[in-house]
Scaffold this motif. Structure first.
Motif, short mmCIF file in Angstrom:
data_model
loop_
_atom_site.label_atom_id
_atom_site.label_comp_id
_atom_site.label_asym_id
_atom_site.label_seq_id
_atom_site.Cartn_x
_atom_site.Cartn_y
_atom_site.Cartn_z
N GLN A 202 -53.60 -59.12 27.70
CA GLN A 202 -53.16 -57.79 27.33
C GLN A 202 -52.81 -57.72 25.86
N SER A 203 -52.11 -58.74 25.42
CA SER A 203 -51.71 -58.67 24.04
C SER A 203 -52.90 -58.85 23.10
N GLU A 204 -53.95 -59.50 23.61
CA GLU A 204 -55.14 -59.61 22.77
C GLU A 204 -55.80 -58.23 22.61
N ALA A 205 -55.85 -57.51 23.72
CA ALA A 205 -56.41 -56.15 23.66
C ALA A 205 -55.55 -55.28 22.75
N GLU A 206 -54.25 -55.47 22.90
CA GLU A 206 -53.31 -54.73 22.09
C GLU A 206 -53.53 -55.02 20.61
N GLN A 207 -53.72 -56.33 20.37
CA GLN A 207 -53.92 -56.74 18.98
C GLN A 207 -55.22 -56.16 18.41
N GLU A 208 -56.25 -56.15 19.25
CA GLU A 208 -57.53 -55.60 18.80
C GLU A 208 -57.33 -54.12 18.46
N TYR A 209 -56.61 -53.43 19.33
CA TYR A 209 -56.35 -52.01 19.09
C TYR A 209 -55.64 -51.81 17.76
N LYS A 210 -54.61 -52.65 17.53
CA LYS A 210 -53.85 -52.51 16.29
C LYS A 210 -54.72 -52.76 15.07
N ARG A 211 -55.59 -53.76 15.19
CA ARG A 211 -56.48 -54.10 14.08
C ARG A 211 -57.41 -52.92 13.78
N TYR A 212 -58.03 -52.40 14.83
CA TYR A 212 -58.93 -51.26 14.68
C TYR A 212 -58.20 -50.07 14.07
N TYR A 213 -57.04 -49.79 14.64
CA TYR A 213 -56.29 -48.60 14.21
C TYR A 213 -55.86 -48.72 12.75
N GLY A 214 -55.36 -49.91 12.39
CA GLY A 214 -54.90 -50.14 11.02
C GLY A 214 -56.01 -49.99 10.00
N SER A 215 -57.15 -50.64 10.26
CA SER A 215 -58.27 -50.54 9.32
C SER A 215 -58.81 -49.12 9.32
N GLY A 216 -58.78 -48.49 10.50
CA GLY A 216 -59.29 -47.12 10.61
C GLY A 216 -58.52 -46.15 9.74
N THR A 217 -57.22 -46.39 9.59
CA THR A 217 -56.39 -45.55 8.73
C THR A 217 -56.97 -45.52 7.32
N LEU A 218 -57.37 -46.72 6.84
CA LEU A 218 -57.89 -46.83 5.47
C LEU A 218 -59.24 -46.13 5.34
N VAL A 219 -60.11 -46.31 6.34
CA VAL A 219 -61.42 -45.65 6.30
C VAL A 219 -61.20 -44.13 6.29
N TYR A 220 -60.28 -43.69 7.11
CA TYR A 220 -60.00 -42.24 7.20
C TYR A 220 -59.55 -41.69 5.85
N LYS A 221 -58.61 -42.40 5.22
CA LYS A 221 -58.10 -41.97 3.91
C LYS A 221 -59.23 -41.86 2.90
N ALA A 222 -60.13 -42.86 2.92
CA ALA A 222 -61.18 -42.92 1.90
C ALA A 222 -62.31 -41.93 2.17
N LYS A 223 -62.62 -41.66 3.44
CA LYS A 223 -63.86 -40.92 3.75
C LYS A 223 -63.67 -39.58 4.46
N CYS A 224 -62.55 -39.35 5.03
CA CYS A 224 -62.42 -38.16 5.88
C CYS A 224 -61.26 -37.25 5.50
N GLN A 225 -60.21 -37.85 4.95
CA GLN A 225 -58.96 -37.12 4.77
C GLN A 225 -59.09 -35.93 3.83
N ASN A 226 -59.95 -36.07 2.81
CA ASN A 226 -60.13 -34.95 1.87
C ASN A 226 -60.51 -33.68 2.61
N CYS A 227 -61.36 -33.79 3.60
CA CYS A 227 -61.77 -32.60 4.35
C CYS A 227 -60.86 -32.32 5.54
N HIS A 228 -60.64 -33.32 6.37
CA HIS A 228 -59.93 -33.05 7.63
C HIS A 228 -58.42 -33.08 7.49
N GLY A 229 -57.92 -33.52 6.32
CA GLY A 229 -56.48 -33.44 6.06
C GLY A 229 -55.69 -34.63 6.57
N GLU A 230 -54.52 -34.81 5.98
CA GLU A 230 -53.68 -35.96 6.30
C GLU A 230 -53.25 -35.95 7.77
N LYS A 231 -53.02 -34.76 8.30
CA LYS A 231 -52.57 -34.67 9.70
C LYS A 231 -53.70 -34.22 10.61
#
Lengths: 140, 219
Positions: free
Chosen positions: A21-50
């Motif tokens: 379970q914690s491995e799945a949890e960890q994978e989720y956290k990894r994906y989510y964390g890196s995804g934040t950065l991709v979002y900021k760089a590629k999507c946030q300008n249009c879709h907004g911070e929230k």
């Protein structure tokens, strides 16, 4: 004796389940964390911070029902963009174009989708790179 | 000795207070300037001549002709954008909407957004963009017109960089400056339109500028 073995097996099972379970949890956290950065760089300008979008020009990413229904399409949207089609989000029609990201690796797509899929009120769990690769095969 | 130092401190503190209180916040005058020497009553005087934004002629989203005359008596903010811009324009206009909502009912303030892609951004396209952005009335004009005139105005007068470049996303290089212009058509501030904090500062500065009665400002 027998009891001891059973107890031992039970404990081992627990350990395995918890660690998995914690491995799945960890994978989720990894994906989510890196995804934040991709979002900021590629999507946030249009879709907004929230994920609020911009007036009637750019749709918000808060339509949980739409995202669930079109889950298998999301990777294609990110990679190949959206031509001027009419999309109804939260009951409003949007018809702008969304740019393509043809060079974006599948892992980045999986990460950013995990991010938007679990932010702004959405709860879709991890969207893995395997799912993204499978979905990309079927893009129109 | 100690007493003396204390006295100086008190005097300094007083001086600082007095200075502050006489000095209402004021915005600098920006852009190029010239010193002009002329003879008044047989005496030589030197005057500073500030750069002003020259006249122009564009068309707004309603198809009306817009010139400097249309902005007479107004403070305004100018920016440059294009409707199909995939990069910074959505951020700029998300922030500009805040400015619009703050001042839309104020009679002496306007926003003008020049398209740098007039070929695509016809009056009809601009009207549609305005409708979708949710702006109405005459406090925010989207201006369309001669491309050379737009680029010249941007580069030579507002002093912001614009350039066509097929290598960048969307095909144009430009920066997200908001330029604040006073009633005398002088540039009074530059703000990064992609930065919420700078835009908040601009909103404050517009209020300062609106309160400015005496336009002869000591430099």
């Amino acid at each position: 004796m027998k009891l001891k073995v059973i107890a031992f097996i039970a404990v081992m099972l627990c350990v395995i389940i918890v660690s998995c379970q914690s491995e799945a949890e960890q994978e989720y956290k990894r994906y989510y964390g890196s995804g934040t950065l991709v979002y900021k760089a590629k999507c946030q300008n249009c879709h907004g911070e929230k994920g609020e979008g911009l007036s009637n020009l750019i749709p918000p990413l808060t339509d949980t029902a739409y995202l669930k229904k079109n889950k298998a399409q999301l990777a294609c949207f990110v990679k190949y963009g959206i031509k001027e089609t009419i999309t109804t989000i939260n009951g409003k029609a949007y018809e702008g174009a969304m740019p393509a990201n043809v060079d974006m690796p599948a892992i980045d797509i999986a990460e950013v989708l995990t991010y938007i899929g679990n932010s702004f009120g959405n709860k879709m769990g991890t969207i893995t790179v395997d799912e993204v690769n499978a979905d990309l095969e079927k893009c129109k | 000795m100690k007493k003396f130092a204390g006295l100086i401190l008190i005097i300094l503190a007083f001086a600082a207070c007095k200075f502050n209180d006489a000095d209402k916040p004021r915005l600098p005058i920006m852009g190029n300037r010239d010193a002009v020497t002329k003879t008044v009553n047989g005496k030589q005087v030197t005057d500073t001549v500030y750069q002003t934004i020259p006249d122009f002629k564009f068309v707004n989203q309603y198809g009306d002709s817009i010139t400097q005359k249309s902005l007479k008596g107004d403070i305004y903010v100018a920016d440059f954008f294009f409707t199909t811009c995939p990069s910074i324009c959505p951020i700029m206009h998300r922030n500009m909407l805040t400015v619009y909502n703050e001042f839309k009912n104020v009679p002496d303030f306007k926003i003008i957004s020049h398209t740098i892609d007039p070929k695509h951004d016809s009056v009809a396209v601009m009207k549609k963009y305005a409708d979708k952005l949710g702006i109405t009335g005459n406090s925010w004009w989207l201006l369309q017109g001669n491309k050379e005139q737009t680029y010249d105005l941007g580069q030579k007068n507002y002093l912001v960089a614009i350039k066509q470049d097929d290598g960048t996303p969307g095909g144009y290089v430009h920066q997200g400056w908001f330029v604040l212009v006073d009633k005398q058509k002088r540039i009074r501030g530059y703000y990064d339109g992609t930065d919420e904090k700078q835009v908040a500062k601009m909103i404050g500065d517009i209020k300062i500028l609106r309160a400015e009665v005496n336009t002869e400002i000591a430099q």
